[in-house]
Scaffold this active site. Structure first.
Site, PDB file in Angstrom:
ATOM      1  N   GLY A 108       0.797  -1.230   0.000  1.00  0.00           N
ATOM      2  CA  GLY A 108       0.000   0.000   0.000  1.00  0.00           C
ATOM      3  C   GLY A 108       0.822   1.270   0.000  1.00  0.00           C
ATOM      4  O   GLY A 108       0.392   2.294   0.551  1.00  0.00           O
ATOM      5  N   ALA A 111      -0.968   4.500  -1.427  1.00  0.00           N
ATOM      6  CA  ALA A 111      -2.048   5.006  -0.572  1.00  0.00           C
ATOM      7  C   ALA A 111      -1.481   5.597   0.715  1.00  0.00           C
ATOM      8  O   ALA A 111      -2.028   6.571   1.251  1.00  0.00           O
ATOM      9  CB  ALA A 111      -3.035   3.883  -0.252  1.00  0.00           C
ATOM     10  N   ASP A 153      -7.251  -0.300   0.449  1.00  0.00           N
ATOM     11  CA  ASP A 153      -5.953   0.240   0.886  1.00  0.00           C
ATOM     12  C   ASP A 153      -6.117   1.600   1.562  1.00  0.00           C
ATOM     13  O   ASP A 153      -5.644   1.814   2.675  1.00  0.00           O
ATOM     14  CB  ASP A 153      -5.013   0.430  -0.329  1.00  0.00           C
TER      15      ASP A 153
END
Ligand code: PMV
Length: 322
Positions: A108, A111, A153
């Site tokens: 992730g 994000a 995410d």
């Protein structure tokens, strides 16, 4: 507005179960990975310099107005708009994102950088935003980067706690996602092994979509079986049933292999962890490389860490949940 610099951070994330199927409206469980974080610093810039992004990890520096299509530029402008800065009074700010989260590894990273950026700007302006609003801003940024993100995410990273996530599906008249806390009966430990192979999420997500379109029956069946595994994992987590949890994690891996998103390197690490005594192991995230996770206890953590390193993991870390 602050005249001194502001720093905000956001964690990486792990998908415990349900990746890929979650894009099709099935549930998934995700966890924040506090050990690895992205950070963004916002500080006053020189008068007249406007909004500048300085990304040392990328070796890039740019003015937002000179490269307004860059995903981070778009996110800066959208965040400022949300904070009521409509551009009438030009701002001179230097925004510096850095991250310890490997890119395209299923952790992730995109994000996390985006969330830290939104949080840092909002804090700098003296208007902190609640997690759901940060998640919404970051979601549109993820959409620009990889097409059809489920939203898991940005949500787990903004909330920074274990979540049960079901994407909202327009066609089911359910446009809003379901986000619920996950009840964890007793803390458990995971070992994360990184294959070192990098694969952007949009590639495996795109390939699953093509295969689903070509053979919807087979893929719906796989998504249905993953859905069932994820529901059983939720129960195992709540009741501290590590044996079932491990078996279900292994079953999720088999289904991801059947879906075609695993890789030889991932399977080598998964087998190494299982052989070293992990209760269960699976890839985590988009697949085709990136990371895997293994469920361990006090006695198996060391042998599993060792086995993953021996099997070629470029990085191994452990995390306790929650
Ligand atoms: O590879 P990551 O960390 O971006 O995880 C993606 C998870 C998927 O389910 C494969 C895609 C999504 O948008 O949920």
């Amino acid at each position: 507005m602050s005249q001194v610099s502001t720093i905000a951070t956001a964690p990486g994330k792990l998908i415990l179960c349900g990746e890929h199927a979650v894009v099709y409206g099935r549930p998934a469980i995700a966890l924040p990975l506090h050990a690895l974080r992205a950070q963004v610093m916002v500080m006053p810039g020189n008068k007249g310099d406007g909004l500048r992004l300085v990304a040392p990890d990328l070796g890039q520096e740019w003015r937002v107005d000179a490269d307004h299509d860059h995903p981070l530029s778009v996110l800066v402008l959208q965040t400022l708009e949300r904070l009521g800065q409509n551009g009438q009074k030009p701002l001179d700010l230097t925004i510096t994102p850095t991250s310890e989260i490997p890119v395209a590894a299923g952790l992730g990273s995109g994000a996390a950088v985006a969330t830290a950026l939104v949080r840092a700007l909002a804090d700098y302006m003296g208007q902190p935003l609640p997690p759901e609003e940060m998640a919404t801003l970051v979601y549109s940024s993820e959409e620009r980067l990889h097409g059809t993100p489920s939203g898991i995410d940005n949500t787990v990273i903004a909330f920074e706690r274990a979540i049960w996530f079901e994407r909202g599906m327009e066609m089911d008249n359910q446009p809003e996602p379901t986000i619920e806390p996950v009840d964890i009966g007793a803390p458990f430990r995971l070992v994360v092994g990184d294959t070192g192979e990098r694969s952007p999420t949009h590639r495996s997500v795109g390939e699953v979509r093509r295969r689903w379109q070509a053979d919807p029956g087979r893929y719906e069946e796989l998504f249905y079986r993953i859905d069932s595994v994820v529901r059983q994992i939720r129960i195992a987590l709540a009741s501290d049933d590590i044996t079932s949890l491990g078996l279900l994690i292994n079953e999720n891996q088999e289904l991801l292999e059947a879906m075609g998103v695993s890789s030889p390197a991932l399977e080598r690490l998964v087998a190494a962890a299982q052989n070293a005594g992990a209760w269960g192991a699976k890839l985590s995230g988009g697949g085709w490389g990136g990371v895997m996770l293994a469920l361990v206890d006090e006695t198996t953590v060391e042998p599993v860490v060792e086995a993953l390193a021996q099997a070629g993991a470029v990085r191994v870390l452990t995390t306790q949940v929650p």
